[in-house]
Design a protein around this motif. Structure first.
Motif, PDB file in Angstrom:
ATOM      1  N   UNK A   1       0.839  -1.189   0.000  1.00  0.00           N
ATOM      2  CA  UNK A   1       0.000   0.000   0.000  1.00  0.00           C
ATOM      3  C   UNK A   1       0.876   1.241   0.000  1.00  0.00           C
ATOM      4  N   UNK A   2       0.289   2.404  -0.255  1.00  0.00           N
ATOM      5  CA  UNK A   2       1.074   3.614  -0.473  1.00  0.00           C
ATOM      6  C   UNK A   2       1.745   4.118   0.791  1.00  0.00           C
ATOM      7  N   UNK A   3       1.116   3.910   1.927  1.00  0.00           N
ATOM      8  CA  UNK A   3       1.660   4.516   3.140  1.00  0.00           C
ATOM      9  C   UNK A   3       2.722   3.644   3.791  1.00  0.00           C
ATOM     10  N   UNK A   4       2.448   2.377   3.974  1.00  0.00           N
ATOM     11  CA  UNK A   4       3.365   1.540   4.729  1.00  0.00           C
ATOM     12  C   UNK A   4       4.330   0.766   3.856  1.00  0.00           C
ATOM     13  N   UNK A   5       3.995   0.623   2.573  1.00  0.00           N
ATOM     14  CA  UNK A   5       4.809  -0.220   1.718  1.00  0.00           C
ATOM     15  C   UNK A   5       4.572  -1.699   1.991  1.00  0.00           C
ATOM     16  N   UNK A   6       3.510  -2.033   2.737  1.00  0.00           N
ATOM     17  CA  UNK A   6       3.209  -3.421   3.085  1.00  0.00           C
ATOM     18  C   UNK A   6       1.782  -3.740   2.659  1.00  0.00           C
ATOM     19  N   UNK A   7       1.463  -5.019   2.648  1.00  0.00           N
ATOM     20  CA  UNK A   7       0.112  -5.452   2.349  1.00  0.00           C
ATOM     21  C   UNK A   7      -0.182  -6.707   3.127  1.00  0.00           C
ATOM     22  N   UNK A   8      -1.375  -6.797   3.709  1.00  0.00           N
ATOM     23  CA  UNK A   8      -1.801  -8.003   4.401  1.00  0.00           C
ATOM     24  C   UNK A   8      -2.733  -8.834   3.537  1.00  0.00           C
ATOM     25  N   UNK A   9      -3.026  -8.372   2.316  1.00  0.00           N
ATOM     26  CA  UNK A   9      -3.932  -9.105   1.445  1.00  0.00           C
ATOM     27  C   UNK A   9      -3.260 -10.374   0.958  1.00  0.00           C
ATOM     28  N   UNK A  10      -3.964 -11.475   1.064  1.00  0.00           N
ATOM     29  CA  UNK A  10      -3.417 -12.761   0.676  1.00  0.00           C
ATOM     30  C   UNK A  10      -3.901 -13.137  -0.723  1.00  0.00           C
ATOM     31  N   UNK A  11      -3.028 -13.638  -1.528  1.00  0.00           N
ATOM     32  CA  UNK A  11      -3.392 -14.107  -2.852  1.00  0.00           C
ATOM     33  C   UNK A  11      -3.889 -15.534  -2.774  1.00  0.00           C
ATOM     34  N   UNK A  12      -4.257 -16.112  -3.901  1.00  0.00           N
ATOM     35  CA  UNK A  12      -4.706 -17.497  -3.927  1.00  0.00           C
ATOM     36  C   UNK A  12      -3.558 -18.436  -3.582  1.00  0.00           C
ATOM     37  N   UNK A  13      -3.940 -19.645  -3.152  1.00  0.00           N
ATOM     38  CA  UNK A  13      -2.923 -20.627  -2.784  1.00  0.00           C
ATOM     39  C   UNK A  13      -2.010 -20.897  -3.964  1.00  0.00           C
ATOM     40  N   UNK A  14      -0.737 -21.039  -3.691  1.00  0.00           N
ATOM     41  CA  UNK A  14       0.220 -21.301  -4.746  1.00  0.00           C
ATOM     42  C   UNK A  14       1.619 -21.122  -4.195  1.00  0.00           C
ATOM     43  N   UNK A  15       2.569 -21.015  -5.096  1.00  0.00           N
ATOM     44  CA  UNK A  15       3.963 -20.831  -4.728  1.00  0.00           C
ATOM     45  C   UNK A  15       4.250 -19.338  -4.672  1.00  0.00           C
ATOM     46  N   UNK A  16       4.867 -18.891  -3.592  1.00  0.00           N
ATOM     47  CA  UNK A  16       5.112 -17.462  -3.405  1.00  0.00           C
ATOM     48  C   UNK A  16       6.596 -17.152  -3.553  1.00  0.00           C
ATOM     49  N   UNK A  17       6.893 -16.069  -4.281  1.00  0.00           N
ATOM     50  CA  UNK A  17       8.244 -15.513  -4.293  1.00  0.00           C
ATOM     51  C   UNK A  17       8.146 -14.044  -3.890  1.00  0.00           C
TER      52      UNK A  17
ATOM     53  N   UNK B   1       3.105 -23.240 -11.339  1.00  0.00           N
ATOM     54  CA  UNK B   1       4.199 -24.007 -10.743  1.00  0.00           C
ATOM     55  C   UNK B   1       3.621 -25.081  -9.829  1.00  0.00           C
ATOM     56  N   UNK B   2       4.004 -26.315 -10.049  1.00  0.00           N
ATOM     57  CA  UNK B   2       3.605 -27.417  -9.171  1.00  0.00           C
ATOM     58  C   UNK B   2       2.089 -27.513  -9.021  1.00  0.00           C
ATOM     59  N   UNK B   3       1.402 -27.236 -10.109  1.00  0.00           N
ATOM     60  CA  UNK B   3      -0.050 -27.343 -10.099  1.00  0.00           C
ATOM     61  C   UNK B   3      -0.776 -26.157  -9.509  1.00  0.00           C
ATOM     62  N   UNK B   4      -0.047 -25.145  -9.068  1.00  0.00           N
ATOM     63  CA  UNK B   4      -0.682 -23.953  -8.516  1.00  0.00           C
ATOM     64  C   UNK B   4      -0.145 -22.700  -9.173  1.00  0.00           C
ATOM     65  N   UNK B   5      -0.665 -21.578  -8.769  1.00  0.00           N
ATOM     66  CA  UNK B   5      -0.224 -20.314  -9.348  1.00  0.00           C
ATOM     67  C   UNK B   5       1.073 -19.846  -8.703  1.00  0.00           C
ATOM     68  N   UNK B   6       1.796 -19.025  -9.436  1.00  0.00           N
ATOM     69  CA  UNK B   6       2.976 -18.348  -8.900  1.00  0.00           C
ATOM     70  C   UNK B   6       2.542 -16.981  -8.416  1.00  0.00           C
ATOM     71  N   UNK B   7       2.851 -16.670  -7.185  1.00  0.00           N
ATOM     72  CA  UNK B   7       2.407 -15.420  -6.567  1.00  0.00           C
ATOM     73  C   UNK B   7       3.609 -14.548  -6.251  1.00  0.00           C
ATOM     74  N   UNK B   8       3.525 -13.275  -6.602  1.00  0.00           N
ATOM     75  CA  UNK B   8       4.584 -12.300  -6.347  1.00  0.00           C
ATOM     76  C   UNK B   8       4.181 -11.446  -5.148  1.00  0.00           C
TER      77      UNK B   8
END
Length: 373
Positions: free
Chosen positions: A7-23, A58-65
């Motif tokens: 987000x613009x103020x903190x530079x962080x986000x607590x929103x979770x994406x769909x299950x998958x591999x995260x980088x 990736x591995x049957x799931x989405x790749x999440x950034x």
């Protein structure tokens, strides 16, 4: 594409994406970070993630950034690495600023988290040799020696560097001085923390410098120095250079116009892009609404490499870190393989293409390739 953005103020986000591999992605998105470079880097990362997912993920799931804004702050970057490690990312990618990348690399190494640095160039990216960190950009010594060769080839032996306090700028100055000295070249340092643009011009005259290299941030203080030198009749024949690549981005041309032309800089592109590079360049141009820089291609290539490792070795961090030397990927700028290189503390792509380039004075939107290596 799945992306968790800050987000613009903190530079962080607590929103979770769909299950998958995260980088995790480390990107300078707010000042004092070089936000134009950060925007290009993120565009490349995001495009590659989208294409990986369109091809089945990736591995049957989405790749999440999972994106974190470093704002060119080493402490903030180190904290982001801690957070991303806690969120369970399989690996990290990104970062543009060398000093910031060094802080991130050190923390990632300590945590056992694989980090593929896309753009930073300090030779000693970590204090000790490590298998947990790899890099796509060439080490600073390789690119800046080529740049010094260009200066020598153009007849420049009396070099001035207008610099700011930084490990990165100090390292660049040392590389230039050591490479130029055997050929009779000298380097004098002009400290921009104490000299204004007028004083820089006077110092160039006093030292009889034939070239001024801008080892300084953009737009401040680099842009005012360029304007002052261009308008000083005593310095008509002084070459202005910017090895770190400030003129690569559209903001340079917008700020300086023709004053920003004929300023040689380093960029990491081949003479001609292959089919993949050309396709990605077109897609990034549409995404950015302007020509993409090599930094955008570095971001894209970073995801290609990590996707290949994840497909082959899963999300186990130790297995990923042990496998850099086994990866072979056709990137946007050529085949990518990693190896150990003397003087470089991380696994290194040997070698990305390097060019010395400037903007054509007759048409500042067009680049001229002056030297390759």
């Amino acid at each position: 594409m799945s992306t968790v953005r800050p987000d613009r103020q903190s530079g962080q986000s607590d929103r979770r994406g769909p299950a998958g591999v995260r980088i995790g992605a480390l990107v300078p998105l707010t000042p004092p970070g070089w936000t134009e470079a950060g925007r290009h880097l993120l565009a490349g990362l995001e495009l590659a993630v989208r294409e990986v997912n369109d091809a089945g993920g990736i591995l049957g799931g989405s790749l999440e950034l999972v994106v974190r804004d470093t704002a060119a702050d080493p402490d903030r970057a180190a904290a982001a690495v801690e957070e991303l490690a806690g969120l369970g990312v399989a690996a990290l990618a990104g970062e543009y600023h060398s000093v910031v990348a060094r802080a991130a690399a050190g923390r990632a190494d300590a945590l056992g988290l694989p980090f593929l640095c896309s753009s930073a160039v300090l030779d000693a990216l970590t204090d000790r040799p490590t298998d947990r960190v790899a890099r796509l950009a060439p080490p600073q010594s390789r690119g800046w020696r080529l740049y010094a060769d260009h200066l020598l080839g153009e007849g420049h032996r009396r070099i001035a560097v207008a610099t700011q306090p930084s490990v990165y700028w100090a390292s660049g100055t040392r590389i230039l001085r050591e490479h130029l000295a055997p050929h009779g070249g000298t380097v004098v340092e002009l400290d921009l923390s104490t000299l204004d643009p007028t004083a820089v011009c006077d110092a160039l005259v006093a030292h009889r410098a034939t070239a001024l290299l801008l080892l300084a941030g953009h737009p401040e203080p680099a842009v005012p120095v360029v304007r002052a030198v261009r308008r000083d009749g005593r310095l008509d024949r002084v070459l202005i250079g910017a090895p770190a690549g400030q003129p690569e981005f559209a903001g340079w041309a917008a700020a300086l116009g023709r004053d920003g032309a004929a300023v040689p800089f380093l960029r990491y592109l081949p003479e001609r892009l292959g089919p993949l590079g050309a396709r990605v360049e077109t897609a990034l141009r549409e995404r950015l609404a302007e020509p993409p820089s090599f930094v955008a291609l570095e971001g894209y290539d970073a995801v290609l490499v990590l996707a290949a490792l994840l497909r082959a070795h899963g999300t186990d961090r130790a297995r990923i870190a042990a496998s850099w030397s086994h990866v072979a990927v056709e990137g946007t700028r050529g085949p990518i393989r990693f190896s150990r290189t003397p003087g470089v503390s991380v696994r290194q792509w040997t070698w990305p293409p390097v060019q010395v380039v400037d903007r054509d004075p007759a048409e500042p939107s067009r680049f001229r390739v002056l030297r390759t290596g």
